[in-house]
Design a protein around this motif. Structure first.
Motif, PDB file in Angstrom:
ATOM      1  N   GLU A  59       0.848  -1.203   0.000  1.00 22.27           N
ATOM      2  CA  GLU A  59       0.000   0.000   0.000  1.00 22.27           C
ATOM      3  C   GLU A  59       0.877   1.244   0.000  1.00 22.27           C
ATOM      4  OE1 GLU A  59      -2.740   0.369   3.308  1.00 22.27           O
ATOM      5  OE2 GLU A  59      -3.534   2.279   2.552  1.00 22.27           O
ATOM      6  N   ASN A 114      -4.616   4.888  -1.961  1.00 20.47           N
ATOM      7  CA  ASN A 114      -5.784   5.490  -1.311  1.00 20.47           C
ATOM      8  C   ASN A 114      -6.378   6.587  -2.188  1.00 20.47           C
ATOM      9  OD1 ASN A 114      -5.844   4.293   1.559  1.00 20.47           O
ATOM     10  ND2 ASN A 114      -3.687   4.853   1.257  1.00 20.47           N
ATOM     11  N   GLU A 146      -8.149   2.057  -3.082  1.00 19.63           N
ATOM     12  CA  GLU A 146      -8.770   1.923  -1.765  1.00 19.63           C
ATOM     13  C   GLU A 146      -9.711   3.095  -1.517  1.00 19.63           C
ATOM     14  OE1 GLU A 146      -6.072   1.150   1.452  1.00 19.63           O
ATOM     15  OE2 GLU A 146      -5.289  -0.659   0.485  1.00 19.63           O
ATOM     16  N   ASP A 176     -11.837   0.433   2.184  1.00 27.57           N
ATOM     17  CA  ASP A 176     -10.908   0.672   3.290  1.00 27.57           C
ATOM     18  C   ASP A 176     -11.661   0.857   4.616  1.00 27.57           C
ATOM     19  OD1 ASP A 176      -8.474   1.114   4.462  1.00 27.57           O
ATOM     20  OD2 ASP A 176      -7.941   2.833   3.233  1.00 27.57           O
ATOM     21  N   LYS A 197     -10.925  -4.093   3.550  1.00 28.85           N
ATOM     22  CA  LYS A 197      -9.846  -4.005   4.528  1.00 28.85           C
ATOM     23  C   LYS A 197     -10.468  -3.842   5.900  1.00 28.85           C
ATOM     24  CE  LYS A 197      -5.932  -2.441   3.370  1.00 28.85           C
ATOM     25  NZ  LYS A 197      -4.766  -1.614   2.955  1.00 28.85           N
ATOM     26  N   GLU A 233      -5.981  -5.037   8.636  1.00 24.68           N
ATOM     27  CA  GLU A 233      -5.042  -3.931   8.857  1.00 24.68           C
ATOM     28  C   GLU A 233      -4.521  -3.968  10.295  1.00 24.68           C
ATOM     29  OE1 GLU A 233      -6.868  -0.223   6.395  1.00 24.68           O
ATOM     30  OE2 GLU A 233      -7.431  -0.354   8.486  1.00 24.68           O
TER      31      GLU A 233
HETATM   32 CA    CA Z   1      -5.748   2.533   3.024  1.00 22.35          CA
END
Ligand code: CA
Ligand code: C2E
Ligand code: CA
Ligand code: CA
Length: 276
Positions: A59, A114, A146, A176, A197, A233
């Protein structure tokens, strides 16, 4: 006010880099322009849950190496960027950096980037992403965008068609911070997403609170039955790693494996060099 100062400094930093497809690479900063440092992209590896815990992707996480204030984390400047209308430019730059980096990684790895709600609402967002992919020659299936659940709440019909066209290009969509917003389960049925996530706040409850464990296992089994990949995460302990793997979570990310690191310290994708 401090936020306004930060906005102006960030505007100056962004004026020196390329922030849209039709923007030429900017000139070397003139000596008389103020210097507030530069943005950097850090990368945090994502690991397969089980089977040797090999790296599946990474990421991209933005940092600002400020000339006076030191290394700034996103929480200290993303809100200013969003308020100052700078997040789209910043996001474009991160996307381009990240796709450029991922081109040198193994073919079967992904790069997750992101995307702020405001970027997703840009009229040409899909074309801009496509332009970056063409320029960097990254395969669309290796890019994962994301989105937070707050992106999905407004303008439901528009977002639906944007996600549809991104997915038709082969780009992966990831939800996310799953579980922190509201009406999260309905998002899974309305929007086709490739991955969710699981937010760190749930992962940190594993083994401490029965509720947390129940929620995480429910999210994983629901996702598995819908064919949606799951990344947990904030995995910080061996216990969390083993628990998540046993529950059928597909990928893991967190300090237990690695903190986000600058590109030149990201060793997991490096092709071993001969030492002679
Ligand atoms: Ca993220
Ligand atoms: P996020 O997308 O949820 O990213 C995960 C955050 O958790 C990162 O913080 C990461 O460093 C941190 N983290 C990862 N593993 C662990 C762990 O095991 N323990 C703990 N305590 N933390 C962990 P970071 O890099 O400070 O980023 C914060 C947020 O800023 C991100 O949260 C994301 O929402 C936002 N952000 C970062 N880069 C970008 C960007 O390029 N564009 C946009 N729009 N937002 C970004
Ligand atoms: Ca997250
Ligand atoms: Ca989070």
């Amino acid at each position: 006010n401090a936020r306004d100062i930060l906005k102006n400094e960030l505007r100056e930093v962004l004026s020196k880099i390329r922030v849209s497809p039709d923007d030429d690479e900017r000139d070397e900063p003139a000596a008389d322009r103020p210097d507030f440092g530069a943005l950097e992209v850090y990368y945090q590896p994502v690991h397969q849950a089980g089977k040797g815990y090999s790296v599946t992707g990474a990421e991209a996480l933005v940092r600002w190496r400020h000339s006076q204030r030191g290394l700034l984390m996103p929480a200290s400047f993303i809100p200013a960027a969003e308020e100052g209308g700078l997040i789209d430019a910043l996001g474009f730059w991160v996307l381009r950096e990240a796709c450029t980096a991922a081109c040198n990684w193994p073919e079967n790895t992904f790069i997750a980037v992101n995307v702020s709600p405001s970027q997703l609402r840009r009229p040409n967002f899909v074309e801009e992403v496509r332009a970056v992919l063409q320029e960097t020659r990254l395969s669309p299936s290796r890019l994962e965008l994301e989105l937070t659940e707050s992106s999905l709440i407004e303008d439901y019909a528009d977002i639906y068609s944007i996600l549809k066209s991104l997915r038709s290009e082969g780009i992966q969509i990831s939800l996310d911070d799953f579980g922190t917003g509201y009406s999260c389960l309905s998002h899974l049925t309305r929007f086709d997403v490739d991955r969710i996530k699981i937010d760190r706040s749930f992962v940190s409850l594993l083994g401490t609170k029965a509720n947390g464990t129940a929620i995480v296992s429910a999210i994983i089994s629901l996702s598995n039955s819908l064919g949606i990949a799951t990344t947990a995460e904030g995995v910080e302990t061996e216990y969390q790693r083993d628990f998540l793997a046993a529950m059928g979570c597909t990928d893991l990310q967190g300090y237990f494996f690695s903190k986000p690191v600058p590109l030149d310290e990201l060793d997991c994708f490096r092709i071993p060099q001969r030492m002679d």
